[in-house]
Design a protein around this motif. Structure first.
Motif, short mmCIF file in Angstrom:
data_model
loop_
_atom_site.label_atom_id
_atom_site.label_comp_id
_atom_site.label_asym_id
_atom_site.label_seq_id
_atom_site.Cartn_x
_atom_site.Cartn_y
_atom_site.Cartn_z
N MET A 1 0.88 -1.06 0.06
CA MET A 1 0.08 -0.06 0.03
C MET A 1 0.89 1.10 0.03
O MET A 1 0.07 2.52 -0.14
CB MET A 1 -0.97 0.26 1.41
N ASP A 2 2.13 1.10 0.32
CA ASP A 2 3.13 2.29 0.42
C ASP A 2 3.54 3.12 -0.70
O ASP A 2 3.78 2.28 -2.05
CB ASP A 2 4.28 2.23 1.45
N ALA A 3 3.71 4.29 -0.49
CA ALA A 3 4.43 5.02 -1.65
C ALA A 3 5.79 5.63 -0.94
O ALA A 3 6.24 5.23 -0.24
CB ALA A 3 3.44 6.29 -2.09
N LEU A 4 6.41 6.38 -2.04
CA LEU A 4 7.60 6.86 -1.71
C LEU A 4 7.86 8.54 -1.59
O LEU A 4 7.03 8.94 -2.24
CB LEU A 4 8.67 6.48 -3.06
N PRO A 5 8.99 8.89 -0.74
CA PRO A 5 9.02 10.28 -0.58
C PRO A 5 9.84 10.83 -1.90
O PRO A 5 11.02 11.12 -1.74
CB PRO A 5 9.98 10.40 0.85
N MET A 6 9.05 11.21 -2.72
CA MET A 6 9.64 12.15 -3.79
C MET A 6 8.58 12.69 -4.83
O MET A 6 7.43 12.39 -4.72
CB MET A 6 10.40 10.86 -4.72
N TYR A 7 9.22 13.74 -5.54
CA TYR A 7 8.31 14.45 -6.36
C TYR A 7 7.84 13.77 -7.67
O TYR A 7 9.11 12.94 -8.27
CB TYR A 7 8.98 15.95 -6.72
N GLU A 8 6.67 13.83 -7.78
CA GLU A 8 6.42 13.04 -9.40
C GLU A 8 6.44 14.07 -10.49
O GLU A 8 6.34 15.21 -10.32
CB GLU A 8 5.06 12.58 -9.31
N SER B 1 0.61 13.08 -8.52
CA SER B 1 0.25 13.59 -7.48
C SER B 1 0.94 14.73 -7.08
O SER B 1 2.23 14.94 -7.48
CB SER B 1 1.28 12.48 -6.57
N LYS B 2 0.45 15.53 -6.33
CA LYS B 2 1.16 16.83 -5.88
C LYS B 2 1.18 17.00 -4.42
O LYS B 2 1.50 18.07 -3.83
CB LYS B 2 -0.05 18.06 -6.27
N LYS B 3 0.83 15.91 -3.89
CA LYS B 3 1.12 15.95 -2.33
C LYS B 3 2.32 16.20 -1.70
O LYS B 3 3.35 15.16 -2.29
CB LYS B 3 0.36 14.46 -1.92
N GLU B 4 2.49 16.93 -0.88
CA GLU B 4 3.96 17.09 -0.12
C GLU B 4 3.79 16.87 1.39
O GLU B 4 2.86 16.94 1.89
CB GLU B 4 4.35 18.64 -0.39
N ILE B 5 4.96 16.38 1.78
CA ILE B 5 5.06 16.03 3.21
C ILE B 5 6.50 16.62 3.78
O ILE B 5 7.34 16.70 2.98
CB ILE B 5 5.11 14.60 3.33
N ASP B 6 6.59 16.77 4.89
CA ASP B 6 7.84 16.77 5.79
C ASP B 6 8.34 15.32 5.73
O ASP B 6 7.95 14.26 6.61
CB ASP B 6 7.79 17.53 7.08
N TYR B 7 9.73 15.16 5.49
CA TYR B 7 10.23 13.89 5.41
C TYR B 7 11.91 13.86 6.16
O TYR B 7 12.75 14.60 5.36
CB TYR B 7 10.21 12.85 4.11
N GLU B 8 12.01 13.49 7.35
CA GLU B 8 13.40 13.68 7.80
C GLU B 8 13.94 15.19 7.79
O GLU B 8 15.00 15.06 7.31
CB GLU B 8 14.18 12.64 7.53
N GLY B 9 13.18 15.89 8.08
CA GLY B 9 13.51 17.39 8.16
C GLY B 9 13.55 18.02 6.80
O GLY B 9 13.82 19.31 6.69
N LEU B 10 12.94 17.36 5.91
CA LEU B 10 13.07 18.00 4.38
C LEU B 10 11.61 18.13 3.84
O LEU B 10 10.76 17.15 4.05
CB LEU B 10 13.94 17.30 3.30
N ARG B 11 11.43 19.28 2.89
CA ARG B 11 10.04 19.04 2.34
C ARG B 11 10.21 18.34 0.87
O ARG B 11 11.09 18.43 0.34
CB ARG B 11 9.81 20.66 2.09
N THR B 12 9.15 17.28 0.77
CA THR B 12 9.28 16.62 -0.42
C THR B 12 7.95 16.18 -1.05
O THR B 12 7.01 16.34 -0.21
CB THR B 12 10.09 15.33 0.03
#
Ligand SMILES: [Zn+2]
Ligand SMILES: [Zn+2]
Length: 448
Positions: A114-121, A129-140
């Protein structure tokens, strides 16, 4: 299913005409329907496809990374409940287990991740996908660049087809929605939460992974080991630091580390039997901060890939011997030997049970035509699906490749790999093929 998937086998004039007309029909509808008249399964999939493609696009636009699959799992659970399937949520993180009981028969596990990856499409799809998150201190960004969204749509489509066709099989289907595949943890979490104790040890386990090189409309099977045991290894090389202009005052860990990197190359080329496979890649060298200082340590980060246990053990032993041998030759004392640390985040090699592959190949040919079921070479990537089979229960399992790529891309050689920001499957063709092959395989396995 009853009628043959390839109706134009007997080449008299009538049959050739019929085949030509039928080919025109296939091309004009661009459907995978290969039987005339269409089978029940083909009709079910054709009717359900618009819903499944919408579901896919929605999931593609709303990815959630490993261990954060909260909405994704809730949606899958809700969809299964609509079908009258009994669902357990929160089983090993956000894992879900759906049990579809349909009389006496085998218990078969079918897993989607079910999981995705922390990267820009970067695909430029209108449903990117336009969804952004904070990941280990970085915006991605977040992206389903490994095709787990298409796995989920296929899984749901298969559950829906099996419910629609419940008069044609008997047994119990165990539908697994697994979290955290990308970090190699989800299968372990679900098994350790007592998956087989609580829901029974399956007679078979099946799963699929999208292929970035096989055409949509086709599937690929490999027998035996198809994916590698993947491990991360850290080597901490110690040394004695000094001024860069006084190397004689040092025992230089940069030089030692460099020699280790070079000698590691001989494990596969000299220590491994030529007919066996392994990969040892040094992905990172970290040491020192300035031109004129010899540091006192260097870190090496390796990925190690193997299939067989004896090869894996040999590789571990040789890494230790090489690191230590070079350190001794450099004159380091016993208490400064390199530290070799094999990290625990590993996944065992995936083994496709040969008999189950045979059975699924026959089912696959029935569903999408013999020419669309192809042989797939083993690869050195890893997948934690392997864990459902390699438990103490020894469940026969198969993870097959689901083709996702358009003919145009294959012809142009434009084939972004999994985890590429440009990778995306052809939704409709991929999903209908996946549902057809998986559903037909399950029905045939249920009916023994
Ligand atoms: Zn992946
Ligand atoms: Zn994946």
């Amino acid at each position: 299913m009853g009628s043959s998937s390839i109706p134009y086998v007997c080449l008299n004039r009538y049959n050739i005409m019929r085949a030509l007309l039928f080919l025109i029909f296939i091309v004009s509808t661009s459907s995978f329907v290969v039987t005339d008249p269409p089978t029940k399964l083909e009709m079910v999939i054709k009717d359900d496809l618009p819903f499944l493609v919408e579901f896919y696009k929605h999931r593609h636009q709303n990815p959630e990374i490993s261990l954060q699959e909260k909405e994704t799992s809730a949606e899958l659970a809700a969809e299964l409940r609509k079908l009258g399937i009994e669902v357990t949520e929160g089983f090993g993180g956000y894992g879900i287990v759906g049990i579809l009981k349909n009389g006496e028969g085998p218990l078969i596990l079918y897993r989607t991740d079910m999981d995705a990856l922390p990267m820009y499409e970067k695909s430029e799809l209108d449903y990117a996908s336009k969804k952004e998150i904070d990941y280990e201190g970085l915006r991605t960004g977040t992206m389903h660049s490994c095709g787990h969204d298409v796995h989920m749509a296929t899984w749901l489509g298969t559950a829906r087809a099996l419910v629609a066709m419940r008069d044609q099989w008997k047994g119990t289907l165990m539908l697994i929605g697994q979290p955290a595949e990308e970090i190699g943890k989800g299968a372990k979490m679900m098994l350790e939460a007592g998956l087989y104790d609580r829901f029974g040890v399956p007679d078979y386990g099946i799963g699929l992974h999208s292929s970035p090189t096989i055409a949509a409309g086709q599937v690929g099977f490999g027998k035996g080991f198809t994916m590698a045991y993947t491990e991360s290894v850290d080597i901490l090389v110690k040394g004695i630091g000094a001024h860069g202009a006084s190397p004689h005052m040092s025992i230089d860990p940069v030089v030692i580390a460099s020699m280790i990197v070079m000698d590691l190359q001989t494990i596969v080329s000299r220590s491994l039997k030529p007919t066996e496979a392994a990969v040892i890649t040094v992905g990172a060298i970290q040491g020192g901060i300035k031109h004129n200082i010899i540091p006192d340590q260097v870190k090496l980060k390796l990925t190690v890939r193997t299939y067989k246990e004896e090869v894996r053990e040999m590789v571990h032993r040789r890494i230790r011997e090489i690191a230590e041998g070079i350190a001794i030759a450099a004159g380091l004392p016993d208490d400064m030997m390199p530290e070799v640390y094999i990290r625990e985040e590993s996944t065992p090699a995936n083994y496709n049970d040969p008999d189950l592959v045979e059975a699924m190949t026959v089912s696959g040919a029935k569903a999408i035509g013999e020419d669309n079921v192809i042989y797939a070479e083993p690869v050195m990537i890893g997948e934690d699906f392997s864990m459902y089979g390699s438990t103490e229960h020894d469940v026969p399992t198969v993870l097959y490749w689901l083709g996702t790529v358009s003919e145009e891309k294959i012809e142009a050689g434009n084939l972004p790999g999994l985890h590429s920001p440009y990778y995306f499957p052809m939704p409709a063709k991929t999903i209908e093929t996946g549902v057809a092959v998986t559903t037909q395989s399950l029905i045939d396995l249920f009916n023994g």
